[in-house]
Structure formats: structure tokens, C-alpha cells
Scaffold this motif. Structure first.
Motif, PDB file in Angstrom:
ATOM      1  N   GLY A  40      -4.759  -0.431   4.391  1.00 14.18           N
ATOM      2  CA  GLY A  40      -3.398   0.743   4.278  1.00 14.18           C
ATOM      3  C   GLY A  40      -3.531   2.200   5.454  1.00 14.18           C
ATOM      4  N   HIS A  41      -3.564   3.466   4.377  1.00 10.20           N
ATOM      5  CA  HIS A  41      -3.413   4.189   4.965  1.00 10.20           C
ATOM      6  C   HIS A  41      -2.659   5.159   6.201  1.00 10.20           C
ATOM      7  CE1 HIS A  41      -6.203   8.123   4.557  1.00 10.20           C
ATOM      8  NE2 HIS A  41      -6.564   7.862   5.116  1.00 10.20           N
ATOM      9  N   THR A  42      -2.574   4.212   6.979  1.00 10.39           N
ATOM     10  CA  THR A  42      -1.797   4.669   7.844  1.00 10.39           C
ATOM     11  C   THR A  42      -0.544   5.079   8.074  1.00 10.39           C
ATOM     12  OG1 THR A  42      -1.204   3.148   9.080  1.00 10.39           O
ATOM     13  CG2 THR A  42      -3.289   4.178   9.707  1.00 10.39           C
ATOM     14  N   HIS A  43       0.098   4.159   7.054  1.00  7.88           N
ATOM     15  CA  HIS A  43       1.832   3.933   6.387  1.00  7.88           C
ATOM     16  C   HIS A  43       2.592   3.670   8.006  1.00  7.88           C
ATOM     17  CE1 HIS A  43       1.514   7.033   3.714  1.00  7.88           C
ATOM     18  NE2 HIS A  43       1.033   6.837   3.355  1.00  7.88           N
ATOM     19  N   LEU A  44       1.898   2.801   8.837  1.00  6.18           N
ATOM     20  CA  LEU A  44       2.234   1.415   9.819  1.00  6.18           C
ATOM     21  C   LEU A  44       1.956   0.501  10.131  1.00  6.18           C
ATOM     22  CD1 LEU A  44       1.045   4.103  12.450  1.00  6.18           C
ATOM     23  CD2 LEU A  44       3.017   4.368  12.214  1.00  6.18           C
TER      24      LEU A  44
ATOM     25  N   GLY B 134      -3.826   0.840  -2.568  1.00  4.32           N
ATOM     26  CA  GLY B 134      -3.429   2.457  -3.080  1.00  4.32           C
ATOM     27  C   GLY B 134      -2.965   3.515  -2.412  1.00  4.32           C
ATOM     28  N   ASP B 135      -3.873   4.443  -2.935  1.00  5.06           N
ATOM     29  CA  ASP B 135      -2.454   6.103  -2.636  1.00  5.06           C
ATOM     30  C   ASP B 135      -0.448   5.418  -3.726  1.00  5.06           C
ATOM     31  OD1 ASP B 135      -3.318   7.949  -1.905  1.00  5.06           O
ATOM     32  OD2 ASP B 135      -2.475   7.539   0.055  1.00  5.06           O
ATOM     33  N   LEU B 136      -1.314   5.265  -4.758  1.00  2.67           N
ATOM     34  CA  LEU B 136      -0.439   5.333  -6.154  1.00  2.67           C
ATOM     35  C   LEU B 136       0.550   6.630  -5.787  1.00  2.67           C
ATOM     36  CD1 LEU B 136      -1.787   2.882  -8.859  1.00  2.67           C
ATOM     37  CD2 LEU B 136      -0.865   2.583  -6.685  1.00  2.67           C
TER      38      LEU B 136
ATOM     39  N   SER C 294       1.460  -0.863  -0.439  1.00  5.72           N
ATOM     40  CA  SER C 294      -0.067  -0.053   0.047  1.00  5.72           C
ATOM     41  C   SER C 294       0.641   1.399   0.219  1.00  5.72           C
ATOM     42  CB  SER C 294      -0.493  -0.401   1.746  1.00  5.72           C
ATOM     43  OG  SER C 294      -1.409   1.090   1.060  1.00  5.72           O
ATOM     44  N   ASP C 295       0.206   2.295  -0.357  1.00  7.37           N
ATOM     45  CA  ASP C 295       0.912   3.393  -0.181  1.00  7.37           C
ATOM     46  C   ASP C 295       2.304   4.104  -0.717  1.00  7.37           C
ATOM     47  OD1 ASP C 295      -1.503   5.113   1.214  1.00  7.37           O
ATOM     48  OD2 ASP C 295      -0.881   2.882   2.701  1.00  7.37           O
ATOM     49  N   ILE C 296       2.434   3.301  -1.515  1.00  4.66           N
ATOM     50  CA  ILE C 296       3.284   3.575  -2.714  1.00  4.66           C
ATOM     51  C   ILE C 296       4.254   5.312  -3.127  1.00  4.66           C
ATOM     52  CG2 ILE C 296       4.919   2.503  -5.285  1.00  4.66           C
ATOM     53  CD1 ILE C 296       2.744   0.715  -5.435  1.00  4.66           C
TER      54      ILE C 296
ATOM     55  N   VAL D 294      -9.486  -2.781   1.319  1.00  9.55           N
ATOM     56  CA  VAL D 294      -9.414  -1.205   1.484  1.00  9.55           C
ATOM     57  C   VAL D 294      -8.397  -0.269   1.901  1.00  9.55           C
ATOM     58  CG1 VAL D 294     -10.521  -1.177   4.567  1.00  9.55           C
ATOM     59  CG2 VAL D 294     -11.216  -0.473   2.280  1.00  9.55           C
ATOM     60  N   HIS D 295      -8.921   0.932   1.637  1.00 14.05           N
ATOM     61  CA  HIS D 295      -7.762   1.809   1.715  1.00 14.05           C
ATOM     62  C   HIS D 295      -8.038   2.028   3.338  1.00 14.05           C
ATOM     63  CE1 HIS D 295      -4.007   4.506   1.294  1.00 14.05           C
ATOM     64  NE2 HIS D 295      -4.958   5.608   1.014  1.00 14.05           N
ATOM     65  N   GLY D 296      -8.611   2.423   3.411  1.00 23.61           N
ATOM     66  CA  GLY D 296      -8.366   3.497   4.762  1.00 23.61           C
ATOM     67  C   GLY D 296      -8.850   2.638   5.763  1.00 23.61           C
TER      68      GLY D 296
HETATM   69 ZN    ZN Z   1      -0.724   7.150   1.979  1.00 25.48          ZN
END
Ligand code: ZN
Length: 243
Positions: free
Chosen positions: A147-151, A33-35, A7-9, A114-116
């Protein structure tokens, strides 16, 4: 099946390359998500993603921003600057690809992705037990990947449904999956757990395991491209420090 979950590339092509190489042969790739956003390489990242076979790719909040589906004022000043740049440089076909991405929860076998968050697919951050607890009833599969939190992290609800365990995951420490869990593979292009290495996970559908992974990549090279594109200096600094 061995599945690469990432996620979050965030337009970090060098980190993406390192992850794809490190993951090796996989049966499927799920990108949460977050290309785009933050980084210097939106076209190279989207082109690389488009090449991946057996791909499920979702839309993240930065992707929503770059396609003009919402005001860029929703983003902070520095994030907005990168999105304006991405909007200008993205090729028409790469832009069309981003526009084609689904922004809802997808079910793949025993996993929801899912992303968030399951109740707010693009925008909600699952960062604590409270938010996680509110989300467990929004998916029917045994586990959900977000994904989304980057953690890189996991949230486990016990059988009595009374307690939520929240924990960061450790690289190469295998997590045995059981109902009901929410897991986050961390971020490929902009980790925020003070470990600058690119983060992803391998999901084994037969063994029902989740293996968090980290891989080093050439950060100075990406910083140079961030500076050459005149993107905010903060984005160059943070990828070296992992925040
Ligand atoms: Zn992101």
C-alpha cells in the motif's frame, strides 16, 4: 478464495463502507495499513475493521505515529494535525487494537503483504522501477501486495530479471498474476491518482487474478465531518479531487 485487498483507509468511514458493500462476500480481507491519519472518523473505521471476519490487518506509518511509537514531527504539518486529533479522540480499546497490529511482512499463500515495501515494511514508497527492482529480492512468494503510495499500480519483473515494467492498473481490468509482481490496490480513503473514487482490489487465489476496483461514495458528507472536526481544509479538498 476471493480476497478483498485494501489499504490506506485514513479514517474515512464512508469510503470504507462503500468498499465493503461493493466487494460483497469475500473469504478473507487483507488490510495493508494506515487506518488513521487525515480523515474525520478514526474510531468508526477501527470499529468497522475490528468487526471483519478472517482479517489480516497490518500497521501503516500513520498508525505507528498515532500510537506514539515515533515523533509526529516525521509527518508534515497538516498530517500531524490530524494525528494529534486522532490521538485525542481514539478510544482506549481502538488504540489497543492499533497497537496490536504487526508491522512486518506477512506471507499468505503465494502472496507477501506489507504496508510500504518488503525491505522497509512501514516507510518505503514503491513508486518507480528503481525502488521496485531493489525490492523484488526481499520476498520469496510469486507476488507481493503493498500500500502506502495511494496509487493503484503494478510492477512486473521479467523472467530474465533485467527489466521492470511499471504501470497504473485500470478499474475492472483483470491482471493475470505471474512471478514476479508487486501490486498496489490504491487507497480507500484518500486516492492520489486524480480519481476520487475509493480504490481496492479483489485477489482470486485459484484463478491467480487481481481485479482493481473503484467505487463512488458520498464525499461531501466526509468533507463536512472534516470541517466539523476542524481538521485541515486541504484534507477536505483533496478527497474530492483525488490527490
Ligand atoms: Zn497512507
Amino acid at each position: 478464495m476471493r480476497i478483498l485487498v485494501m489499504s490506506d483507509i485514513h479514517a474515512n468511514y464512508t469510503a470504507l463502507e462503500a468498499v465493503l458493500k461493493d466487494a460483497g462476500a469475500v473469504d478473507e480481507t487483507w488490510c495493508l495499513g494506515d487506518l488513521v491519519g487525515y480523515g474525520p472518523d478514526p474510531n468508526a473505521v477501527v470499529e468497522e475493521i475490528r468487526e471483519i471476519k478472517n482479517l489480516t490487518c497490518l500497521m501503516g506509518n500513520h498508525d505507528v505515529g498515532v500510537i506514539g511509537k515515533m515523533s509526529l514531527d516525521t509527518f508534515n504539518g497538516e498530517a500531524k494535525r490530524s494525528l494529534i486529533y486522532h490521538e485525542q479522540v481514539l478510544s482506549a480499546s481502538n488504540m489497543d487494537f492499533i497497537k496490536s497490529l504487526p508491522s512486518n511482512v506477512k506471507v499468505r499463500g503465494e502472496a507477501s503483504i506489507v504496508h510500504g515495501s518488503p525491505r522497509d515494511p512501514v516507510w518505503e514508497y514503491i513508486l518507480n522501477a528503481m525502488t521496485a527492482s531493489l525490492n523484488f529480492d526481499y520476498f520469496d512468494t510469486p507476488w507481493c501486495f503493498v500500500g502506502h503510495t495511494h496509487l493503484p499500480s503494478m510492477f512486473i519483473r521479467d523472467e530474465e530479471q533485467t527489466r521492470i515494467l511499471v504501470s497504473p492498473t485500470q478499474p475492472d481490468t483483470i491482471v493475470q498474476l505471474r512471478p514476479k509482481m508487486i501490486l498496489n490496490p490504491g487507497s480507500v480513503g484518500q486516492p492520489r491518482d486524480r480519481d476520487p473514487r475509493a480504490s481496492y482490489a479483489i485477489y482470486d487465489t485459484e484463478a491467480r487474478t487481481w481485479t482493481p476496483k473503484r467505487v463512488t461514495y458520498n464525499i461531501p458528507e466526509v468533507q463536512e465531518r472534516i470541517r466539523a472536526a476542524k481538521l485541515p481544509e486541504k484534507h477536505a479538498i483533496r478527497i474530492a479531487e483525488g490527490w
